[in-house]
Design a protein around this motif. Structure first.
Motif, PDB file in Angstrom:
ATOM      1  N   PRO A   1      -2.592  -3.992  -9.463  1.00  0.00           N
ATOM      2  CA  PRO A   1      -2.967  -4.654  -8.073  1.00  0.00           C
ATOM      3  C   PRO A   1      -3.611  -3.590  -7.267  1.00  0.00           C
ATOM      4  O   PRO A   1      -4.617  -3.791  -6.216  1.00  0.00           O
ATOM      5  N   TRP A   2      -3.580  -2.134  -7.530  1.00  0.00           N
ATOM      6  CA  TRP A   2      -4.422  -1.258  -6.687  1.00  0.00           C
ATOM      7  C   TRP A   2      -5.746  -1.530  -6.834  1.00  0.00           C
ATOM      8  O   TRP A   2      -6.571  -1.558  -6.130  1.00  0.00           O
TER       9      TRP A   2
ATOM     10  N   ARG B   1      -7.114  -4.173  -7.796  1.00  0.00           N
ATOM     11  CA  ARG B   1      -7.595  -5.466  -7.037  1.00  0.00           C
ATOM     12  C   ARG B   1      -8.162  -5.145  -6.056  1.00  0.00           C
ATOM     13  O   ARG B   1      -9.112  -5.663  -5.458  1.00  0.00           O
ATOM     14  N   VAL B   2      -7.319  -4.407  -5.138  1.00  0.00           N
ATOM     15  CA  VAL B   2      -7.649  -4.333  -3.773  1.00  0.00           C
ATOM     16  C   VAL B   2      -9.020  -3.441  -3.743  1.00  0.00           C
ATOM     17  O   VAL B   2      -9.581  -4.011  -2.931  1.00  0.00           O
TER      18      VAL B   2
ATOM     19  N   LYS C   1     -11.162  -3.369  -5.689  1.00  0.00           N
ATOM     20  CA  LYS C   1     -12.676  -4.184  -5.983  1.00  0.00           C
ATOM     21  C   LYS C   1     -12.853  -5.321  -4.819  1.00  0.00           C
ATOM     22  O   LYS C   1     -13.964  -5.479  -4.603  1.00  0.00           O
ATOM     23  N   ALA C   2     -11.757  -5.747  -4.312  1.00  0.00           N
ATOM     24  CA  ALA C   2     -11.830  -6.627  -3.289  1.00  0.00           C
ATOM     25  C   ALA C   2     -12.684  -5.887  -1.931  1.00  0.00           C
ATOM     26  O   ALA C   2     -13.601  -6.587  -1.434  1.00  0.00           O
TER      27      ALA C   2
ATOM     28  N   ARG D   1     -14.908  -3.691  -2.231  1.00  0.00           N
ATOM     29  CA  ARG D   1     -16.349  -3.665  -2.630  1.00  0.00           C
ATOM     30  C   ARG D   1     -16.988  -5.013  -2.238  1.00  0.00           C
ATOM     31  O   ARG D   1     -17.907  -4.923  -1.839  1.00  0.00           O
ATOM     32  N   GLU D   2     -16.336  -6.148  -2.165  1.00  0.00           N
ATOM     33  CA  GLU D   2     -16.745  -7.280  -1.967  1.00  0.00           C
ATOM     34  C   GLU D   2     -16.872  -7.388  -0.667  1.00  0.00           C
ATOM     35  O   GLU D   2     -18.012  -7.959  -0.084  1.00  0.00           O
ATOM     36  N   ASP D   3     -15.681  -7.433   0.131  1.00  0.00           N
ATOM     37  CA  ASP D   3     -15.781  -7.668   1.683  1.00  0.00           C
ATOM     38  C   ASP D   3     -14.497  -6.938   2.241  1.00  0.00           C
ATOM     39  O   ASP D   3     -13.551  -7.588   1.895  1.00  0.00           O
TER      40      ASP D   3
ATOM     41  N   ASP E   1     -13.662  -6.753   5.254  1.00  0.00           N
ATOM     42  CA  ASP E   1     -12.940  -7.533   6.475  1.00  0.00           C
ATOM     43  C   ASP E   1     -12.166  -8.450   5.845  1.00  0.00           C
ATOM     44  O   ASP E   1     -10.862  -8.801   6.485  1.00  0.00           O
ATOM     45  N   ALA E   2     -12.526  -9.323   4.863  1.00  0.00           N
ATOM     46  CA  ALA E   2     -11.392 -10.122   4.086  1.00  0.00           C
ATOM     47  C   ALA E   2     -10.158  -9.481   3.914  1.00  0.00           C
ATOM     48  O   ALA E   2      -9.119 -10.361   3.812  1.00  0.00           O
ATOM     49  N   VAL E   3     -10.375  -8.395   3.259  1.00  0.00           N
ATOM     50  CA  VAL E   3      -9.186  -7.484   2.806  1.00  0.00           C
ATOM     51  C   VAL E   3      -8.240  -6.903   3.807  1.00  0.00           C
ATOM     52  O   VAL E   3      -6.961  -7.025   3.590  1.00  0.00           O
ATOM     53  N   ARG E   4      -8.959  -6.783   5.071  1.00  0.00           N
ATOM     54  CA  ARG E   4      -8.278  -6.167   6.181  1.00  0.00           C
ATOM     55  C   ARG E   4      -7.458  -7.632   6.752  1.00  0.00           C
ATOM     56  O   ARG E   4      -6.114  -7.407   6.982  1.00  0.00           O
TER      57      ARG E   4
ATOM     58  N   LYS F   1      -4.268  -5.444   4.087  1.00  0.00           N
ATOM     59  CA  LYS F   1      -4.444  -4.118   3.270  1.00  0.00           C
ATOM     60  C   LYS F   1      -4.991  -3.175   4.369  1.00  0.00           C
ATOM     61  O   LYS F   1      -5.894  -3.522   4.979  1.00  0.00           O
TER      62      LYS F   1
ATOM     63  N   PHE G   1      -9.620  -7.381  14.898  1.00  0.00           N
ATOM     64  CA  PHE G   1     -10.897  -7.033  14.524  1.00  0.00           C
ATOM     65  C   PHE G   1     -11.648  -6.480  15.566  1.00  0.00           C
ATOM     66  O   PHE G   1     -12.766  -5.996  15.468  1.00  0.00           O
TER      67      PHE G   1
ATOM     68  N   HIS H   1      -5.146  -5.245   9.711  1.00  0.00           N
ATOM     69  CA  HIS H   1      -3.959  -5.221   8.613  1.00  0.00           C
ATOM     70  C   HIS H   1      -2.585  -5.280   9.031  1.00  0.00           C
ATOM     71  O   HIS H   1      -1.729  -5.978   8.568  1.00  0.00           O
TER      72      HIS H   1
ATOM     73  N   ARG I   1       0.119  -8.370   8.630  1.00  0.00           N
ATOM     74  CA  ARG I   1       1.390  -7.918   8.128  1.00  0.00           C
ATOM     75  C   ARG I   1       2.606  -8.607   8.974  1.00  0.00           C
ATOM     76  O   ARG I   1       3.509  -9.021   8.602  1.00  0.00           O
TER      77      ARG I   1
ATOM     78  N   PHE J   1     -12.515 -16.802   8.089  1.00  0.00           N
ATOM     79  CA  PHE J   1     -13.675 -16.278   8.902  1.00  0.00           C
ATOM     80  C   PHE J   1     -14.774 -17.712   8.997  1.00  0.00           C
ATOM     81  O   PHE J   1     -14.703 -18.362   8.193  1.00  0.00           O
TER      82      PHE J   1
ATOM     83  N   LYS K   1     -15.620 -15.850   3.550  1.00  0.00           N
ATOM     84  CA  LYS K   1     -15.475 -14.500   2.620  1.00  0.00           C
ATOM     85  C   LYS K   1     -14.633 -14.683   1.569  1.00  0.00           C
ATOM     86  O   LYS K   1     -13.623 -14.182   1.369  1.00  0.00           O
TER      87      LYS K   1
ATOM     88  N   LEU L   1     -14.705 -11.397  -7.889  1.00  0.00           N
ATOM     89  CA  LEU L   1     -13.173 -11.263  -8.420  1.00  0.00           C
ATOM     90  C   LEU L   1     -12.813 -12.579  -8.647  1.00  0.00           C
ATOM     91  O   LEU L   1     -13.732 -13.414  -8.036  1.00  0.00           O
TER      92      LEU L   1
ATOM     93  N   LEU M   1      -4.568 -11.340  -4.339  1.00  0.00           N
ATOM     94  CA  LEU M   1      -4.884 -10.353  -3.173  1.00  0.00           C
ATOM     95  C   LEU M   1      -4.157 -10.729  -1.957  1.00  0.00           C
ATOM     96  O   LEU M   1      -3.764  -9.860  -1.104  1.00  0.00           O
TER      97      LEU M   1
ATOM     98  N   GLY N   1       2.537  -2.837  -6.958  1.00  0.00           N
ATOM     99  CA  GLY N   1       1.714  -2.310  -7.519  1.00  0.00           C
ATOM    100  C   GLY N   1       0.407  -1.848  -6.705  1.00  0.00           C
ATOM    101  O   GLY N   1      -0.758  -1.319  -7.483  1.00  0.00           O
ATOM    102  N   GLU N   2       0.367  -2.230  -5.413  1.00  0.00           N
ATOM    103  CA  GLU N   2      -0.823  -1.692  -4.826  1.00  0.00           C
ATOM    104  C   GLU N   2      -0.788  -0.333  -3.987  1.00  0.00           C
ATOM    105  O   GLU N   2      -1.625   0.097  -3.529  1.00  0.00           O
TER     106      GLU N   2
END
Lengths: 332, 353
Positions: A181-182, A184-185, A187-188, A190-192, A194-197, A201, B110, B131, B135, B142, B146, B151, B159, B166-167
């Motif tokens: 999962p680390w 995955r985060v 790589k995400a 890398r993609e975007d 803000d979406a991950v925030r 995360k 944001f 984040h 949580r 958006f 996005k 992936l 995600l 595991g994160e």
């Protein structure tokens, strides 16, 4: 014809030699940064230099044991990653690339400066710090070994063995991380970002972890190079090496575990084969002296590599191991 | 003055509107029919409130107080007081540049405001990073979707899960520590994907999905975190009418599951259909709030969309008549094409008039 076979054998040595290990470790680090996390680190060589000089200074100047030197090198790389990352990882990707390229040049100039000579040896660098390591070899370091038509000294073979062990260990580490999962985060991110925030995360922390990890792997590359050559000279750590490592990564395929490794081996093979091969052809008169003199060979082989990379990007943009579908998604 | 919102505004002003059920009936397979009537607790709770800006709600989930955000000389957001009812669907509308998205950005961390406080469940969200807000259970989507292109759909979903062991970097190295949790999350993700009809795409890269599927994926991904508040920024923008119906159904489902939904939308039909309460913004300020039917009668809203001095010679009725004629002509030209639900709705309404 026999000259070409010799050239092939010499290139074959380059395929497994310490320079391939050096670039492989640089490229594995860059793969963590750029390939998986999307961080543009254009100063990977700075991490390698800190690794190499970490050992060199600790052993030659401070009289510390070799293993302490390794720890010093790793610690220096971690500190550099934190220093580069703290101000820039909150900003857009471009800022990290600006800061890393400046740091790589700046650190090299600092290490070769007159005022740094008491510590780094200035332009002449440091030497005679690898004896402890070479003497660990289970065979006679000075003896010669013939392997498949190539000649290795015992020391070279020992460095290569440990070097490839390091490459294997770091490749396994990256493989395990990127299927977790680390990964995955990362790589995400890398993609975007803000979406991950928005999914809760802490993007900043992940980018920092990736920067440190890739930098430490690069530092090990510098250590292999310093130990193999037996000397650490600031001007060996030109930033062009960073871009050669990028070339190796793209050749092999970014965001693939084996991409940087195979890419580096092939890159070194091609460089060495072009060098000895062209020289042989010139000596035999196959290539007329008027067209290409043997003094130009060192330059022309990089032209050939550049040409090869262009063809690669046109016909196989994903590199050797990449997934074409995945690479093509960027074009949308 | 943008032409598009004004047209919607004119439509919204008309009291005759097809009910959702009728639309659903006309659209076999796209909207839930024969489902028990949704509980609209929030609507009932908000029924007797005065239609005033800043009115206190019986059970507010989010309270915004004195928030301003200035970009150079432009005051993008200046909201004195706003409460969002828990468990309801609150529509946030307003002309382009009204500050809706900026307000979203402020509420989710944001962007940081120049002044003001806002809280969720009584917890101050003022200085939290995005984040941290997520949580707490406030997730957003958006305006420009996005989807994480390289992936897979399933990885996108995973995600969204929170509290994954595991994160963490070190624990990621020991697969035994996170395998079981990963399996649970995968099952949950597959359930959601089935609900959103994306399960067949689970191993495809998200980058090859269509625009509407990406919107669905983004919403499904947000739901993986079991949010308390879902903030959707133009969930229907660029989505074809059939998919709009299905998205609407999903948004209503969120309310039935007890989530608080805030969404930005330009399509007044959608807003009327699903909102329990509508907040209208213009030029950074909240200019009106009330149940959906109240808003179209509000002079301030009409002024915001059409301009305060719109000395248009046409009345609303005349404008609709012209519109109906044009639409009828288009329909004739197209020789009875397959019923495109959304576009035809206005035709049907005009037929009823």
């Amino acid at each position: 014809m026999s000259e070409l076979l010799d050239a092939f054998a010499i290139a074959g040595k380059a395929f497994f030699g310490f320079q391939a290990i050096f670039f492989a470790l640089l490229a594995i680090g860059i793969n963590v940064h750029f390939g998986y996390t999307g961080l543009l680190n254009f100063g990977q060589i700075a991490f390698a230099m800190l690794g190499g000089f970490g050992i060199a200074i600790s052993v030659s100047m401070w009289g510390l044991p070799f293993w302490v030197g390794v720890i010093v090198g790793v610690a220096a790389a971690v500190v550099l990653a934190l220093l580069l990352g703290l101000p820039t990882l909150r900003l857009r990707a471009d800022y990290l690339s600006i800061v890393t390229i400046a740091a790589a040049e700046g650190l090299r100039l600092l290490f070769r400066s007159v005022s740094a000579t008491p510590v780094t040896g200035g332009t002449r660098g440091l030497s005679a710090f690898n004896a402890d390591f070479i003497n660990l070899a289970p065979w006679d370091p000075a003896g010669r070994h013939q392997i498949l038509g190539t000649s290795w000294s015992g020391g070279e073979l020992w460095v290569a063995l440990i070097g490839w062990l390091l490459v294997t260990v770091f490749s396994l580490l990256v493989w395990q991380l990127m299927r977790s999962p680390w990964g995955r985060v990362v790589k995400a991110i890398r993609e975007d970002e803000d979406a991950v925030r928005a999914l809760g995360k802490n993007v900043y922390a992940y980018k920092m972890q990736a920067l440190v990890l890739g930098g430490v792997i690069g530092a090990f590359g510098g250590m292999v190079y310093a130990v193999a050559t037996g000397s650490a000279i600031p001007d060996q750590y030109q930033n062009a090496n960073t871009f050669l490592a990028y070339a190796a990564l793209i050749l092999g395929g970014a965001a693939r575990v084996l991409g940087p490794v195979i890419g580096s081996m092939l890159l070194l093979f091609i460089l060495q084969f072009a060098d000895t091969g062209l020289r042989a052809l010139i000596d035999n008169g196959v290539i007329p002296e008027a067209l290409l003199s043997s003094t130009d060979v060192a330059q022309i082989r990089f032209v050939l590599v550049g040409l090869g990379l262009m063809l690669l990007l046109v016909f196989r943009p994903q590199g050797i191991f990449g997934d074409r579908r995945e690479v093509m998604l960027d074009a949308r | 003055m943008p032409a598009d919102p004004s047209a919607h505004g004119a439509h919204a002003a008309r009291p005759e509107e097809l009910s959702t059920a009728q639309v659903a009936a006309a659209l076999p397979g796209t909207a839930p029919t024969g489902r028990p009537a949704p509980q609209r607790l929030a609507q009932a709770a908000l029924k007797d409130l005065p239609w005033e800006v800043g009115v206190a709600k019986p059970d507010p989930a989010i309270v915004v107080d004195g928030v301003t955000r200035v970009f150079g000389g432009l005051t993008a957001v200046s909201v004195d007081h706003l409460e969002i009812q828990r468990g309801g669907i609150t529509g946030l509308i307003g002309p382009n540049g009204a500050g809706k998205t900026t307000l979203f950005n402020l509420m989710t961390g944001f962007d940081q405001p120049n002044t003001g406080t806002w809280s969720f469940d009584g917890k101050d969200l003022g200085k939290l990073a995005p984040h941290q807000v997520a949580r707490l259970g406030v997730v957003r989507t958006f305006q420009l979707t996005k989807a994480l292109s390289r992936l897979t759909v399933l990885q996108n979903m995973l995600l969204g899960a929170q509290g994954q062991r595991g994160e963490s970097f070190l624990r990621a190295l020991v697969p035994g520590g996170w395998r079981a949790q990963e399996k649970e999350n995968t099952e949950k993700a597959m359930d959601l994907l089935r609900r959103f009809k994306l399960d067949a795409k689970k191993d495809d890269f998200a980058g090859i999905l269509s625009g509407g599927q990406r919107k669905l994926l983004e919403m499904a991904r947000a739901l993986m975190s079991d949010p308390k508040v879902v903030m959707l920024d133009e969930p229907m923008a660029g989505v074809n009418p059939a998919l709009t119906q299905s998205l609407l159904g999903h948004v209503k489902d969120l309310r039935e599951e007890g989530m608080t939904v805030i969404f930005v939308e330009h399509d007044m039909d959608v807003v009327r259909d699903i909102s329990d309460w509508v907040v209208v913004m213009a030029a950074g300020k909240v200019i009106a709030e009330g149940p959906p039917e109240s808003v179209s009668q509000n002079q301030a809203v009409v002024d915001a969309y059409l301009g305060a001095h719109h000395d248009a010679p046409l009345t609303v009725e005349e404008e609709d008549q012209v519109l109906a004629e044009v639409e009828a002509e288009i329909a004739r030209e197209e020789q009875g094409p397959p019923r495109v639900p959304h576009a035809n709705r206005s035709d049907e309404k005009d037929g009823l008039v």
